[in-house]
Enzyme design. Structure first.
Site, PDB file in Angstrom:
ATOM      1  CG  ASN A   1      -6.781  -1.645   1.014  1.00  0.00           C
ATOM      2  OD1 ASN A   1      -6.042  -1.092   0.202  1.00  0.00           O
ATOM      3  ND2 ASN A   1      -6.354  -2.168   2.143  1.00  0.00           N
TER       4      ASN A   1
ATOM      5  CG  HIS B   1      -3.607   2.901   2.223  1.00  0.00           C
ATOM      6  ND1 HIS B   1      -4.068   2.534   0.977  1.00  0.00           N
ATOM      7  CD2 HIS B   1      -3.638   1.768   2.981  1.00  0.00           C
ATOM      8  CE1 HIS B   1      -4.362   1.242   0.983  1.00  0.00           C
ATOM      9  NE2 HIS B   1      -4.111   0.751   2.189  1.00  0.00           N
TER      10      HIS B   1
ATOM     11  CB  CYS C   1      -0.935   0.001   1.204  1.00  0.00           C
ATOM     12  SG  CYS C   1      -1.897  -1.508   1.317  1.00  0.00           S
TER      13      CYS C   1
HETATM   14  N1  ACO Z   1     -18.866 -10.816   7.069  1.00  0.00           N
HETATM   15  C1  ACO Z   1     -19.347 -11.286   8.228  1.00  0.00           C
HETATM   16  N2  ACO Z   1     -18.568 -11.732   9.218  1.00  0.00           N
HETATM   17  C2  ACO Z   1     -17.243 -11.672   9.038  1.00  0.00           C
HETATM   18  C3  ACO Z   1     -16.673 -11.184   7.852  1.00  0.00           C
HETATM   19  C4  ACO Z   1     -17.546 -10.750   6.846  1.00  0.00           C
HETATM   20  N3  ACO Z   1     -17.090 -10.276   5.673  1.00  0.00           N
HETATM   21  N4  ACO Z   1     -15.332 -11.260   7.958  1.00  0.00           N
HETATM   22  C5  ACO Z   1     -15.068 -11.762   9.164  1.00  0.00           C
HETATM   23  N5  ACO Z   1     -16.203 -12.019   9.811  1.00  0.00           N
HETATM   24  C6  ACO Z   1     -16.365 -12.593  11.131  1.00  0.00           C
HETATM   25  C7  ACO Z   1     -15.148 -13.393  11.524  1.00  0.00           C
HETATM   26  O1  ACO Z   1     -15.236 -14.708  11.023  1.00  0.00           O
HETATM   27  C8  ACO Z   1     -15.235 -13.354  13.011  1.00  0.00           C
HETATM   28  O2  ACO Z   1     -16.200 -14.283  13.414  1.00  0.00           O
HETATM   29  P1  ACO Z   1     -15.992 -15.169  14.741  1.00  0.00           P
HETATM   30  O3  ACO Z   1     -15.932 -14.166  15.847  1.00  0.00           O
HETATM   31  O4  ACO Z   1     -17.219 -16.011  14.761  1.00  0.00           O
HETATM   32  O5  ACO Z   1     -14.726 -15.876  14.520  1.00  0.00           O
HETATM   33  C9  ACO Z   1     -15.798 -11.984  13.265  1.00  0.00           C
HETATM   34  O6  ACO Z   1     -16.426 -11.552  12.068  1.00  0.00           O
HETATM   35  C10 ACO Z   1     -14.734 -10.990  13.599  1.00  0.00           C
HETATM   36  O7  ACO Z   1     -15.416  -9.848  13.891  1.00  0.00           O
HETATM   37  P2  ACO Z   1     -14.705  -8.655  14.529  1.00  0.00           P
HETATM   38  O8  ACO Z   1     -13.763  -9.079  15.585  1.00  0.00           O
HETATM   39  O9  ACO Z   1     -15.731  -7.679  14.925  1.00  0.00           O
HETATM   40  O10 ACO Z   1     -13.875  -8.098  13.308  1.00  0.00           O
HETATM   41  P3  ACO Z   1     -13.027  -6.847  13.374  1.00  0.00           P
HETATM   42  O11 ACO Z   1     -13.702  -5.762  14.085  1.00  0.00           O
HETATM   43  O12 ACO Z   1     -11.636  -7.182  13.785  1.00  0.00           O
HETATM   44  O13 ACO Z   1     -13.005  -6.426  11.839  1.00  0.00           O
HETATM   45  C11 ACO Z   1     -11.497  -6.309  10.004  1.00  0.00           C
HETATM   46  C12 ACO Z   1     -12.313  -7.214  10.908  1.00  0.00           C
HETATM   47  C13 ACO Z   1     -12.444  -5.430   9.205  1.00  0.00           C
HETATM   48  C14 ACO Z   1     -10.667  -7.155   9.057  1.00  0.00           C
HETATM   49  C15 ACO Z   1     -10.582  -5.429  10.889  1.00  0.00           C
HETATM   50  O14 ACO Z   1      -9.789  -6.220  11.720  1.00  0.00           O
HETATM   51  C16 ACO Z   1      -9.696  -4.532  10.075  1.00  0.00           C
HETATM   52  O15 ACO Z   1     -10.145  -3.555   9.525  1.00  0.00           O
HETATM   53  N6  ACO Z   1      -8.392  -4.807  10.017  1.00  0.00           N
HETATM   54  C17 ACO Z   1      -7.488  -4.053   9.184  1.00  0.00           C
HETATM   55  C18 ACO Z   1      -7.416  -4.788   7.937  1.00  0.00           C
HETATM   56  C19 ACO Z   1      -7.097  -3.977   6.739  1.00  0.00           C
HETATM   57  O16 ACO Z   1      -7.548  -2.880   6.519  1.00  0.00           O
HETATM   58  N7  ACO Z   1      -6.273  -4.580   5.922  1.00  0.00           N
HETATM   59  C20 ACO Z   1      -5.957  -4.025   4.672  1.00  0.00           C
HETATM   60  C21 ACO Z   1      -4.555  -4.291   4.321  1.00  0.00           C
HETATM   61  S1  ACO Z   1      -3.488  -3.363   5.302  1.00  0.00           S
HETATM   62  C22 ACO Z   1      -3.779  -1.825   4.921  1.00  0.00           C
HETATM   63  O17 ACO Z   1      -4.106  -1.508   3.814  1.00  0.00           O
HETATM   64  C23 ACO Z   1      -3.623  -0.856   5.975  1.00  0.00           C
END
Ligand code: ACO
Length: 331
Positions: free
Chosen positions: A288, A258, A119
């Site tokens: 993203n 970003h 990124c």
């Molecule tokens: N739809 C429904 N449920 C989902 C999905 C989805 N698309 N994806 C994951 N879940 C579930 C998981 O399986 C998990 O379920 P479980 O608790 O039964 O195991 C649960 O949702 C997790 O929920 P949360 O803990 O509330 O998720 P979180 O708040 O951590 O959000 C996310 C997840 C969006 C990935 C967050 O951690 C995040 O934004 N991380 C940064 C990731 C990012 O932006 N990466 C991009 C690359 S790096 C960059 O560009 C900066």
């Protein structure tokens, strides 16, 4: 405004962007994986993303963005001395995406290469271009960030497939003694954390080369860890570059970050104690797009007239590597 006296800065003289035609909405994803518009929107802010089709490979999107940036800069492709493409999803490994762009636009006088910094690709590219232009202000450099991430996400993995999109953004830069241009930048990496966000190499034009069910065939991400590091690292980079150049956040008119996730951006704004409105945000439309996200946002803001001459713009990015950084520009 003391910075205005400095000479020979690298200035952005043209921007451009290109997005694939197909738009994938959260309601489409609801039919593909066990997810919901409510979950995606509340966790990421993303509503739609653009998905590349055949003919919209990384080099093609890059070329389209480059043509628009050249047009705005009012120079010909033969005037370019260097082309840098930040990408982790070029359709082939060799030659570089930058060489394909060079061929496509006819930049016969340029040398061209890619950089792999996820990124941060566009930000690192600008930083490299600035070093050249400082010593040779007559140079014209094309800096692109472009991705075809849809070819590298596992469309069965709801944890990742809802977050990414495709696109390209470009900037033409050259030297200026007007006081406008890049004031400074701070770039960082920490390869010790690479397993928190990674993928194996496989050309995006040949998804058949990705090994099904192999752990590294697709983007893999420890979402919560990435989130935590991203917010911390981004705010550090922003603070460092401002300290380095003798400014503070009150001097900055607009932050073009970003576009990973609205919650990362909200946390960043909170941590920096600035209103969210100070950030240019379009993640809800494009998801993203990794290296492409800053130049797409910059082009969009520029063409919308949101970047008045003389205003201070701050760019910041965080991505796989980890890589992160921030750059300060007088527009
Ligand atoms: N739809 C429904 N449920 C989902 C999905 C989805 N698309 N994806 C994951 N879940 C579930 C998981 O399986 C998990 O379920 P479980 O608790 O039964 O195991 C649960 O949702 C997790 O929920 P949360 O803990 O509330 O998720 P979180 O708040 O951590 O959000 C996310 C997840 C969006 C990935 C967050 O951690 C995040 O934004 N991380 C940064 C990731 C990012 O932006 N990466 C991009 C690359 S790096 C960059 O560009 C900066």
């Amino acid at each position: 405004m003391g910075d205005i006296l400095k000479m020979n800065r690298m200035m952005i003289i043209g921007t451009g962007s290109a997005l694939p035609e197909r738009v994938l909405a959260n309601s489409d994803l609801e039919k593909m994986v066990d997810t919901s518009d409510e979950w995606i929107t509340s966790r990421s802010g993303i509503k739609t993303r653009h998905i590349a089709a055949k003919g919209e490979e990384t080099s093609k999107l890059s070329t389209a963005a480059a043509m628009k940036a050249l047009e705005m800069a009012n120079i010909g492709a033969e005037d370019l001395d260097m082309i840098i493409v930040g990408t982790i999803t070029s359709e082939i490994s060799m030659p570089s995406c930058a060489c394909l762009v060079q061929k496509n636009i006819g930049a016969v006088n340029a040398f061209a290469f890619d950089i792999n910094s996820a990124c941060c690709g566009f930000l690192y590219g600008l930083d490299i271009a600035e070093k050249y232009i400082k010593t040779n202000p007559d140079m014209h450099v094309l800096v692109i960030g472009a991705e075809n991430l849809s070819a590298r996400v596992n469309w069965q993995d709801r944890n990742t497939c809802v977050l990414f999109g495709d696109g390209a953004g470009a900037a033409v830069v050259s030297g200026s003694s007007s006081g406008r241009g890049m004031i400074g930048g701070r770039m960082y990496s920490d390869g010790r954390l690479h397993k928190l966000l990674w993928m194996n190499s496989a050309p995006s034009m040949n998804p058949a080369l990705a090994i099904p069910d192999h752990d590294g065939s697709y983007i893999k991400m420890a979402g919560r860890d990435v989130f935590k590091y991203a917010v911390r690292a981004l705010s550090q980079a922003v603070t460092d570059v401002l300290d380095q150049e003798g400014f503070d956040l009150a001097d900055v008119n607009i932050v073009v970050p970003h576009q990973a996730n609205i919650r990362i951006l909200k946390s960043l704004a909170d941590r920096l104690d600035i209103p969210l409105e100070k950030l240019y945000i379009n993640v809800y439309k494009y998801g993203n797009t990794s290296a492409a996200s800053i130049p797409i946002a910059l082009d969009e803001a520029n063409r919308a007239g949101l970047l008045p001459e003389g205003e201070m713009i701050l760019l910041c990015a965080f991505g796989g590597g980890f890589t992160w950084g921030a750059s300060l520009l007088r527009w």
